[in-house]
Design a protein around this motif. Sequence first.
Motif, PDB file in Angstrom:
ATOM      1  N   VAL A 282       0.838  -1.197   0.000  1.00 44.45           N
ATOM      2  CA  VAL A 282       0.000   0.000   0.000  1.00 44.45           C
ATOM      3  C   VAL A 282       0.873   1.247   0.000  1.00 44.45           C
ATOM      4  CG1 VAL A 282      -0.247   0.050   2.547  1.00 44.45           C
ATOM      5  CG2 VAL A 282      -1.907   1.256   1.112  1.00 44.45           C
ATOM      6  N   HIS A 283       0.466   2.194  -0.836  1.00 45.15           N
ATOM      7  CA  HIS A 283       1.079   3.525  -0.776  1.00 45.15           C
ATOM      8  C   HIS A 283      -0.030   4.561  -0.666  1.00 45.15           C
ATOM      9  CE1 HIS A 283       3.774   6.866  -1.324  1.00 45.15           C
ATOM     10  NE2 HIS A 283       2.972   7.336  -2.259  1.00 45.15           N
TER      11      HIS A 283
ATOM     12  N   PRO B  49      -1.820   8.679   5.839  1.00 39.47           N
ATOM     13  CA  PRO B  49      -1.307   7.315   5.996  1.00 39.47           C
ATOM     14  C   PRO B  49      -1.965   6.513   7.123  1.00 39.47           C
ATOM     15  CG  PRO B  49       0.505   8.774   5.488  1.00 39.47           C
ATOM     16  CD  PRO B  49      -0.719   9.649   5.619  1.00 39.47           C
TER      17      PRO B  49
ATOM     18  N   ILE C   8      -4.201   3.370   6.073  1.00 43.42           N
ATOM     19  CA  ILE C   8      -3.579   2.058   6.285  1.00 43.42           C
ATOM     20  C   ILE C   8      -4.445   1.224   7.237  1.00 43.42           C
ATOM     21  CG2 ILE C   8      -1.568   0.854   7.269  1.00 43.42           C
ATOM     22  CD1 ILE C   8       0.158   3.190   6.112  1.00 43.42           C
TER      23      ILE C   8
ATOM     24  N   THR D 247       5.751   8.113  10.797  1.00 44.93           N
ATOM     25  CA  THR D 247       4.615   7.363  10.275  1.00 44.93           C
ATOM     26  C   THR D 247       4.450   6.049  11.038  1.00 44.93           C
ATOM     27  OG1 THR D 247       5.107   8.325   8.125  1.00 44.93           O
ATOM     28  CG2 THR D 247       3.572   6.490   8.154  1.00 44.93           C
ATOM     29  N   ALA D 248       5.578   5.404  11.353  1.00 43.20           N
ATOM     30  CA  ALA D 248       5.519   4.127  12.062  1.00 43.20           C
ATOM     31  C   ALA D 248       4.790   4.281  13.407  1.00 43.20           C
ATOM     32  CB  ALA D 248       6.924   3.576  12.272  1.00 43.20           C
TER      33      ALA D 248
HETATM   34  P1  AMP Z   1       8.477   8.210   7.761  1.00 44.13           P
HETATM   35  O1  AMP Z   1       8.287   8.062   9.221  1.00 44.13           O
HETATM   36  O2  AMP Z   1       7.488   9.124   7.129  1.00 44.13           O
HETATM   37  O3  AMP Z   1       9.873   8.499   7.390  1.00 44.13           O
HETATM   38  O4  AMP Z   1       8.134   6.812   7.087  1.00 44.13           O
HETATM   39  C1  AMP Z   1       8.569   5.607   7.617  1.00 44.13           C
HETATM   40  C2  AMP Z   1       7.801   4.471   6.983  1.00 44.13           C
HETATM   41  O5  AMP Z   1       6.417   4.774   6.973  1.00 44.13           O
HETATM   42  C3  AMP Z   1       8.140   4.158   5.537  1.00 44.13           C
HETATM   43  O6  AMP Z   1       9.252   3.318   5.427  1.00 44.13           O
HETATM   44  C4  AMP Z   1       6.884   3.458   5.082  1.00 44.13           C
HETATM   45  O7  AMP Z   1       6.849   2.118   5.540  1.00 44.13           O
HETATM   46  C5  AMP Z   1       5.808   4.234   5.812  1.00 44.13           C
HETATM   47  N1  AMP Z   1       5.266   5.344   5.012  1.00 44.13           N
HETATM   48  C6  AMP Z   1       5.617   6.648   5.040  1.00 44.13           C
HETATM   49  N2  AMP Z   1       4.905   7.368   4.170  1.00 44.13           N
HETATM   50  C7  AMP Z   1       4.074   6.497   3.559  1.00 44.13           C
HETATM   51  C8  AMP Z   1       3.075   6.624   2.526  1.00 44.13           C
HETATM   52  N3  AMP Z   1       2.795   7.798   1.964  1.00 44.13           N
HETATM   53  N4  AMP Z   1       2.419   5.506   2.146  1.00 44.13           N
HETATM   54  C9  AMP Z   1       2.692   4.313   2.710  1.00 44.13           C
HETATM   55  N5  AMP Z   1       3.603   4.130   3.672  1.00 44.13           N
HETATM   56  C10 AMP Z   1       4.292   5.205   4.089  1.00 44.13           C
END
Ligand code: AMP
Length: 148
Positions: free
Chosen positions: A39-40, A94, A98, A127-128
């Motif tokens: 998923v994105h 996200p 998700i 994001t995590a």
């Molecule tokens: P971040 O904390 O934003 O640097 O992102 C860390 C992790 O969150 C990434 O490696 C992805 O697994 C997930 N992630 C971040 N942005 C997205 C997105 N737009 N869609 C899906 N997964 C995301």
Amino acid sequence: MSHEYKHVLAAVDLTEECNAVMDRAREIADRNGATFSLVHIVEPMAMAFGGDVPMDLSQLQQQQFDQAKEKLAALRAQYPATRFGDAHLVYGQPRQEIHQLATKEKCDLIVIGSHGRHGLALLLGSTANDVLHGAPCDVLAVRLKKPE
Ligand code: AMP
């Protein structure tokens, strides 16, 4: 008693780093005989800029969506069709998207990248972290290399 996952969902940000996340998710899916999905999330641009951008962003947004679609398809092509669920491209935030998708698709493990941030970056959150809170299933944070 051992637990078997049935549907593993890898959240990918479409950067180079997402290979580590996908590979780990795929490995777990394979070991469990589980379905593997991607998923994105395409985040609304106006929100990324604080909701205060005067110009019309719809065209830019469409471009961003189309680019994401291509990249996601390329990632998806790395994996054999067997036990591949779907490569989902969703518009929104996200965390919310998700969670919703994991519930809808009956995913029992979300795999996501984690940077192990310090200082200000930690305060801003990740994001995590975000996805972990209120998740409808297990969440695995794959440790990624520290940003320089
Ligand atoms: P971040 O904390 O934003 O640097 O992102 C860390 C992790 O969150 C990434 O490696 C992805 O697994 C997930 N992630 C971040 N942005 C997205 C997105 N737009 N869609 C899906 N997964 C995301």
